[in-house]
Design an enzyme around this catalytic site. Structure first.
Site, PDB file in Angstrom:
ATOM      1  N   ASP A 234       0.883  -1.168   0.000  1.00 57.45           N
ATOM      2  CA  ASP A 234       0.000   0.000   0.000  1.00 57.45           C
ATOM      3  C   ASP A 234       0.920   1.217   0.000  1.00 57.45           C
ATOM      4  O   ASP A 234       1.437   1.628   1.044  1.00 57.45           O
ATOM      5  CB  ASP A 234      -0.938  -0.001   1.207  1.00 57.45           C
ATOM      6  CG  ASP A 234      -1.949   1.141   1.124  1.00 57.45           C
ATOM      7  OD1 ASP A 234      -1.695   2.097   0.361  1.00 57.45           O
ATOM      8  OD2 ASP A 234      -2.975   1.094   1.825  1.00 57.45           O
TER       9      ASP A 234
ATOM     10  N   LYS B 190      -2.709  13.733  -1.526  1.00 59.37           N
ATOM     11  CA  LYS B 190      -1.511  12.933  -1.798  1.00 59.37           C
ATOM     12  C   LYS B 190      -0.426  13.727  -2.536  1.00 59.37           C
ATOM     13  O   LYS B 190      -0.696  14.755  -3.147  1.00 59.37           O
ATOM     14  CB  LYS B 190      -1.893  11.680  -2.605  1.00 59.37           C
ATOM     15  CG  LYS B 190      -2.891  10.785  -1.883  1.00 59.37           C
ATOM     16  CD  LYS B 190      -2.350  10.301  -0.549  1.00 59.37           C
ATOM     17  CE  LYS B 190      -3.235   9.266   0.122  1.00 59.37           C
ATOM     18  NZ  LYS B 190      -4.576   9.721   0.515  1.00 59.37           N
TER      19      LYS B 190
ATOM     20  N   ARG C 297     -11.981   2.726 -14.806  1.00 57.66           N
ATOM     21  CA  ARG C 297     -11.019   3.477 -15.626  1.00 57.66           C
ATOM     22  C   ARG C 297     -10.950   4.939 -15.193  1.00 57.66           C
ATOM     23  O   ARG C 297     -11.939   5.528 -14.768  1.00 57.66           O
ATOM     24  CB  ARG C 297     -11.426   3.385 -17.103  1.00 57.66           C
ATOM     25  CG  ARG C 297     -11.491   1.977 -17.649  1.00 57.66           C
ATOM     26  CD  ARG C 297     -11.807   1.973 -19.131  1.00 57.66           C
ATOM     27  NE  ARG C 297     -13.044   2.653 -19.437  1.00 57.66           N
ATOM     28  CZ  ARG C 297     -14.209   2.046 -19.652  1.00 57.66           C
ATOM     29  NH1 ARG C 297     -14.305   0.728 -19.582  1.00 57.66           N
ATOM     30  NH2 ARG C 297     -15.292   2.736 -19.937  1.00 57.66           N
TER      31      ARG C 297
END
Ligand SMILES: Cc1ncc(COP(=O)(O)O)c(C=O)c1O
Length: 417
Positions: free
Chosen positions: A168, A197, A243
């Protein structure tokens, strides 16, 4: 005589803002506009996601990258691709975001917690070994905060017990372990591109691997079970549409151009700050073993030992925030205490395992200590700035420590009013 704490009416150490996040500009505008005008907005029509997959995988030492809608789905697809079956066990740390556990449940597998090491804040290989049973099929080491887990020890256990390893790496863009990129160390890896992030398109994720068969399986699962050369309406395995869009691909390509430089800056600043803060009694920055050749500092983490420091974490956090340092205590409790686990609220998943599981008996004292009493998080954006920013953070910690008695007395008096 040291200056008065900002919390008690003094002047804050820091009044200027730190670096903001996300960082973007003309390159993002150009790519997104080009995508808009092309009319090719889906991953199957345009070039952006495919280009991003190639570049991201190569940067992370992998032959394959399969971009998906987020870093939760990427974990689940990895588990399905690796052939983890219903009711089999997957070892995870308790000091992680919900998704590391929920993805396992959504793959119909059973999360089993192994405690973390109190100094590195990552999976403790001894605890992993103790958690292995005949039902164990996989381990998910989380490279927490952006520091790779102890992968030599974890891979040795995996080889010995024939387990799959899914990294992870949601925090670990650009991090490295003995100079090998995070994301290339296990059988598969999962990254997240959610807003906070170090590489972001608002949402998104990717699976990286060097294994041809696993890559084929992931690609098929992320695209409704289609296979290369198959018909459009030909679906081979249970799966869905995971997707990424071309707009996200466009942003990620531009963000990727910035990643190497940003990672170097964060690592330099993080190292510098860790050395300075470690000089203070009771302050224990995340220990950095020699195998961590690059830390991506998605978070800068440290432990405050209340006895040594002379004040509890809750007071330290309040005082630091008043000094102008954005910080938090992170997770309030370990993952196994989430109501989902305590109440086994697994919906239709894990009917058999549910009968024998009792997460109320799970014990992970190191993770508990971090969550409940000691941990402090500083966000990655703070580390995109200058050395002077690190000096301000250091100064704020020093000031809080120098004023620890006044801080405790001041808060007591406020509470008494
Ligand atoms: C350790 C960890 N794993 C997985 C995830 C899930 O990623 P996402 O939010 O993209 O689904 C996160 C994200 O927040 C995370 O911190």
């Amino acid at each position: 005589m040291s200056q008065a704490l900002a919390l008690l009416g003094g002047r804050p150490v820091r009044t200027r803002p730190f670096a903001s996040w996300p960082v973007f500009g003309k390159p993002e505008e150009k790519r997104v506009l080009r995508t808009l005008r092309s009319g090719k907005w889906g991953r199957l029509d345009g070039p952006e996601v495919a280009e991003f997959e190639r570049r991201f995988a190569a940067m992370h030492g992998c032959k394959f990258g399969i971009a998906v809608v987020n870093g939760t789905v990427s974990l689940r697809i990895g588990l399905l691709a690796a052939g983890i079956r219903a009711e089999e066990e997957v070892i995870i740390p308790p000091y992680t975001f919900f998704s590391t556990g929920s993805a396992v449940v959504e793959a119909h597998a059973v999360p089993v917690f192994a405690d973390i090491d109190l100094e590195t804040f990552n999976l403790d290989p001894e605890a992993v070994e103790a958690a292995i049973t005949p039902r164990t099929r996989a381990i998910i080491p989380v490279h927490f905060a952006g520091q790779p887990a102890n992968m030599d020890a974890i891979m040795a256990l995996a080889r010995k017990h024939k387990l799959v390893v899914i990294e992870d790496a949601a925090h670990a863009h650009g991090a490295s372990y003995r100079n090998r990129p995070a994301g290339s160390l296990g059988d598969l890896a999962s990254f997240s591109f959610q807003s906070s992030k170090n590489l972001t398109a608002g949402e998104g994720g990717i699976i990286t691997t060097n294994n041809d068969a696993l890559a084929r399986a992931c690609r098929s699962i992320h695209n409704c079970g289609r296979v290369p050369g198959g018909l459009w309406y030909e679906h081979h395995v249970i799966s869905g549409n995971y997707r990424l869009s071309e707009f996200q691909g466009a942003i990620l390509n531009s963000q990727l151009d910035r990643l190497e430089r940003q990672t170097r800056t964060r690592d330099r600043n993080g190292r510098y700050l860790a050395v300075r803060l470690a000089r203070l009694p009771g302050v224990h920055p995340q220990e950095r073993p020699a195998y961590c050749t690059r830390h991506s500092y998605h978070l800068f983490m440290l432990r405050v030992d209340a006895k040594e420091f002379g004040a509890p974490r809750s007071a330290v956090l309040k005082a630091l925030q008043a000094e102008g340092i954005p910080c938090s205590g992170g997770y309030g409790f370990s993952l196994q205490y989430q109501p989902m686990f305590q109440n086994k609220a697994f919906g239709p998943f894990l009917p058999k395992a549910s009968a024998r599981l009792d997460y109320r008996k799970t014990r992970c004292p190191n993770s508990d200590l971090l969550c409940r009493e000691q941990c402090i998080w500083l966000e990655q954006r703070l580390f995109l700035g200058s050395r002077a920013d690190m000096d301000d953070i250091t100064r704020a910690f020093e000031k809080v420590r120098e004023n620890r008695a006044r801080l405790c007395n001041g808060l007591k008096a406020k509470g008494a009013k």
